[in-house]
Design an enzyme around this catalytic site. Sequence first.
Site, PDB file in Angstrom:
ATOM      1  N   GLY A  66      23.608  12.751 -29.733  1.00 35.76           N
ATOM      2  CA  GLY A  66      23.086  12.940 -28.557  1.00 35.76           C
ATOM      3  C   GLY A  66      23.679  12.627 -27.358  1.00 35.76           C
ATOM      4  O   GLY A  66      24.205  13.079 -25.894  1.00 35.76           O
ATOM      5  N   ALA A  67      24.249  11.064 -27.392  1.00 36.84           N
ATOM      6  CA  ALA A  67      24.529  10.629 -26.099  1.00 36.84           C
ATOM      7  C   ALA A  67      25.880  10.507 -25.682  1.00 36.84           C
ATOM      8  O   ALA A  67      26.404  10.469 -24.512  1.00 36.84           O
ATOM      9  CB  ALA A  67      24.596   8.996 -26.532  1.00 36.84           C
TER      10      ALA A  67
ATOM     11  N   GLY B 285       0.865  -1.110   0.262  1.00 36.49           N
ATOM     12  CA  GLY B 285      -0.225  -0.151  -0.189  1.00 36.49           C
ATOM     13  C   GLY B 285       0.834   1.414   0.448  1.00 36.49           C
ATOM     14  O   GLY B 285       1.877   1.421  -0.253  1.00 36.49           O
ATOM     15  N   GLY B 286       0.352   1.845   0.841  1.00 33.62           N
ATOM     16  CA  GLY B 286       1.478   3.793   0.922  1.00 33.62           C
ATOM     17  C   GLY B 286       2.133   3.425   1.203  1.00 33.62           C
ATOM     18  O   GLY B 286       2.846   3.990   0.966  1.00 33.62           O
TER      19      GLY B 286
HETATM   20  C1  HXC Z   1      -3.234  -4.256  12.281  1.00 35.28           C
HETATM   21  C2  HXC Z   1      -2.249  -6.441  11.743  1.00 35.28           C
HETATM   22  C3  HXC Z   1      -2.018  -5.876  10.432  1.00 35.28           C
HETATM   23  C4  HXC Z   1      -3.154  -4.463  10.118  1.00 35.28           C
HETATM   24  C5  HXC Z   1      -1.439  -7.542  10.574  1.00 35.28           C
HETATM   25  N1  HXC Z   1      -1.468  -6.872  11.397  1.00 35.28           N
HETATM   26  N2  HXC Z   1      -1.140  -6.487   9.095  1.00 35.28           N
HETATM   27  N3  HXC Z   1      -3.149  -5.798  12.294  1.00 35.28           N
HETATM   28  N4  HXC Z   1      -3.249  -3.649  11.029  1.00 35.28           N
HETATM   29  N5  HXC Z   1      -2.306  -3.577   8.978  1.00 35.28           N
HETATM   30  C6  HXC Z   1      -1.458  -8.453  12.471  1.00 35.28           C
HETATM   31  C7  HXC Z   1      -2.478  -9.716  12.352  1.00 35.28           C
HETATM   32  O1  HXC Z   1      -4.229  -9.503  12.832  1.00 35.28           O
HETATM   33  C8  HXC Z   1      -1.525 -10.470  13.104  1.00 35.28           C
HETATM   34  O2  HXC Z   1      -2.515 -10.870  14.669  1.00 35.28           O
HETATM   35  C9  HXC Z   1      -0.706 -10.535  13.302  1.00 35.28           C
HETATM   36  O3  HXC Z   1      -0.333  -9.353  12.289  1.00 35.28           O
HETATM   37  C10 HXC Z   1       0.376 -11.005  11.425  1.00 35.28           C
HETATM   38  O4  HXC Z   1      -0.554 -10.966  10.620  1.00 35.28           O
HETATM   39  P1  HXC Z   1      -0.631 -12.510   9.987  1.00 35.28           P
HETATM   40  O5  HXC Z   1      -1.563 -12.311   8.788  1.00 35.28           O
HETATM   41  O6  HXC Z   1      -0.988 -13.719  11.122  1.00 35.28           O
HETATM   42  O7  HXC Z   1       0.735 -12.586   9.463  1.00 35.28           O
HETATM   43  P2  HXC Z   1       1.103 -13.380   7.605  1.00 35.28           P
HETATM   44  O8  HXC Z   1      -0.106 -14.174   7.452  1.00 35.28           O
HETATM   45  O9  HXC Z   1       2.359 -13.558   7.785  1.00 35.28           O
HETATM   46  O10 HXC Z   1       0.947 -12.157   6.809  1.00 35.28           O
HETATM   47  C11 HXC Z   1       1.298 -10.799   6.541  1.00 35.28           C
HETATM   48  C12 HXC Z   1       0.421  -9.565   5.806  1.00 35.28           C
HETATM   49  C13 HXC Z   1      -1.257 -10.224   6.075  1.00 35.28           C
HETATM   50  C14 HXC Z   1       0.480 -10.216   4.250  1.00 35.28           C
HETATM   51  C15 HXC Z   1       0.849  -8.422   5.821  1.00 35.28           C
HETATM   52  O11 HXC Z   1      -1.356  -9.545   7.582  1.00 35.28           O
HETATM   53  C16 HXC Z   1      -2.362  -8.705   5.968  1.00 35.28           C
HETATM   54  O12 HXC Z   1      -2.642  -9.166   4.800  1.00 35.28           O
HETATM   55  N6  HXC Z   1      -2.197  -7.678   6.616  1.00 35.28           N
HETATM   56  C17 HXC Z   1      -3.316  -6.696   5.378  1.00 35.28           C
HETATM   57  C18 HXC Z   1      -2.140  -5.794   4.745  1.00 35.28           C
HETATM   58  C19 HXC Z   1      -2.669  -4.718   4.875  1.00 35.28           C
HETATM   59  O13 HXC Z   1      -4.352  -4.829   4.254  1.00 35.28           O
HETATM   60  N7  HXC Z   1      -2.073  -3.515   5.480  1.00 35.28           N
HETATM   61  C20 HXC Z   1      -3.351  -2.510   5.580  1.00 35.28           C
HETATM   62  C21 HXC Z   1      -2.670  -2.308   3.231  1.00 35.28           C
HETATM   63  S1  HXC Z   1      -2.527  -0.503   3.487  1.00 35.28           S
HETATM   64  P3  HXC Z   1      -2.840 -11.312  15.168  1.00 35.28           P
HETATM   65  O14 HXC Z   1      -2.616 -10.977  16.854  1.00 35.28           O
HETATM   66  O15 HXC Z   1      -3.399 -12.177  14.443  1.00 35.28           O
HETATM   67  O16 HXC Z   1      -0.919 -12.557  15.457  1.00 35.28           O
HETATM   68  C22 HXC Z   1      -1.889   1.114   4.033  1.00 35.28           C
HETATM   69  C23 HXC Z   1      -2.293   1.865   3.752  1.00 35.28           C
HETATM   70  C24 HXC Z   1      -0.886   3.346   4.327  1.00 35.28           C
HETATM   71  O17 HXC Z   1      -1.106   0.698   4.622  1.00 35.28           O
HETATM   72  C25 HXC Z   1      -0.657   3.924   3.944  1.00 35.28           C
HETATM   73  C26 HXC Z   1      -0.258   4.978   3.173  1.00 35.28           C
HETATM   74  C27 HXC Z   1       0.008   6.805   2.892  1.00 35.28           C
END
Ligand code: HXC
Length: 514
Positions: free
Chosen positions: A404-405, A169-170
């Site tokens: 040009g290069a 993401g961002g």
């Molecule tokens: C809160 C999160 C989290 C998040 C993971 N966790 N991402 N908690 N916010 N964004 C937590 C999970 O709930 C889990 O908690 C623990 O971290 C480990 O995650 P797992 O899923 O068990 O790990 P894994 O299987 O390795 O998968 C990793 C992952 C997946 C692919 C990153 O967790 C995932 O898809 N997370 C969400 C990603 C996402 O959509 N993020 C927002 C993106 S938008 P527990 O307690 O169960 O262990 C963004 C915008 C930014 O970031 C903008 C900036 C301008």
Amino acid sequence: MSRKIEELKKIKKIAKLGGGEDKIKSQHEKGKLTARERIDLLLDKGSFEEFDLFVRHQSTDFGLDKQRFYTDGVVTGTGKIHGRTVCIFSQDFTILGGSLAEYHAKKICKIMDLAMKIGAPVIGINDSGGARIQEGVVSLGGYADIFLRNTLASGVIPQISAIVGPCAGGAVYSPAITDFVYMVDGTSYMFVTGPNVVKTVTNEDVSFEELGGAKTHSEKSGVSHFRMKNEIECYESIRKLISYIPSNNMDEAPVFSFDTSGESDDETLNDIIPENPNKPYDMKLIISKLVDEGSFYEVHENYAQNIIVGFARIAGRSIGVVANQPMVLAGVLCLNSSIKGARFVRFCDAFNIPLLVLEDVPGFLPGTDQEWRGVIRHGAKLLYAFCEATVPKITVITRKAYGGAYDVMNSKHVRGDVNLAWPSAEIAVMGAKGAAEIIFKKEISSAEDKEAKLKEKTEEFTEKFANPYLAAERGFIDDIIEPGTTRRKLIKFFEILETKVDSNPKKKHGNIPL
Ligand code: HXC
């Protein structure tokens, strides 16, 4: 007091366990190290001083009040690499997936602000699930606070990103602004939208690795500058990079003692350019013979390989090397190689690292693909970067410098300080055959044996123009040298140029063709 000290020790011990032993085990099972193991590998032993170990988030929504881990999922502090101070943050995936929220971001900002005040590089180790979903817009604000600091710090302190887990993401835009991005095979990935969203929007089936793994970003997109086999290699490599660069834009890169007294000219360089000008040779071999032995540290090794960029040392002093690679697409300049070269030149210029350009370029790559994707605009980046650079700049033309290069590759006209050519240099508007076809068009078309006429006229053109003497007559080339003497000359000239002072007109900032 001793009871209070014991209590402090106990809290620190708990804090340093991050998300707990189970989570650490799961992190290891994924083939990843913990945030603290990473810091230990990167920094000089015992040099880490942690900040904000006691910081915890203040949220209560969605059960977060029951998950108030110390550090809030990022370990921050200062330490040393080869005895020089660096600032560091290392996201802890064992705590809420290393997700970024208000306090996590505040910690990163604090360490970046410190880095700016003390003039030290920032190294960010990224392993995060992105914005902490439970904290909503506050997390987004935290990212923006970091992006702003990345931008303001650009060109003031070096910024290095290691991606050693998810970065999606961002969140990708912080590393993208930093100077160098390291990725590790198998465990790191970066993308703006993941495979599921891609499937929904474009109906493409793509894996995490294929969409945004280390190989993809090192070879296809150029987002990653270094592709590493594993994390240990990654931290070793960052330590190596630090040895070539200064701590900030007011500083000089470290100087290593290097004894050149026993050196003699390398006669093998005299035979390196093939007799046939269309035959390739490996520019990396030339680089290795010109710089201090074993000192070349290549950047963007797997991306746009028709240009080579990297750091090296000449008589112990850091330089940046930009070289055309005749082995790949004849060393032609294209869209990607221009961008790659331009970004590297700008880093070197921002951080007082002199530039060595080794030139063998037949021109810009023709074709609709290049034109439609903007080779004009992107090629202009490299030109702009060389024009703007005020660090010492030396060019050696080994063979072709066409069209040009020729201008772009740090010619005399764009403030090259010392421009040298080997006798094999061909400096002209275009290649001999193409030139003959145009200027002798009528003569060739009216000839009985057109092939023979073209050959004759091509030879005539080659004889007259495909050499370095016409450019040297006009002072565009300062000297034509025997290849074997090149290292000796470079040592001398870089030493002479150490006191160089040059500047650009005062302005808010230029408008590089982005
Ligand atoms: C809160 C999160 C989290 C998040 C993971 N966790 N991402 N908690 N916010 N964004 C937590 C999970 O709930 C889990 O908690 C623990 O971290 C480990 O995650 P797992 O899923 O068990 O790990 P894994 O299987 O390795 O998968 C990793 C992952 C997946 C692919 C990153 O967790 C995932 O898809 N997370 C969400 C990603 C996402 O959509 N993020 C927002 C993106 S938008 P527990 O307690 O169960 O262990 C963004 C915008 C930014 O970031 C903008 C900036 C301008």
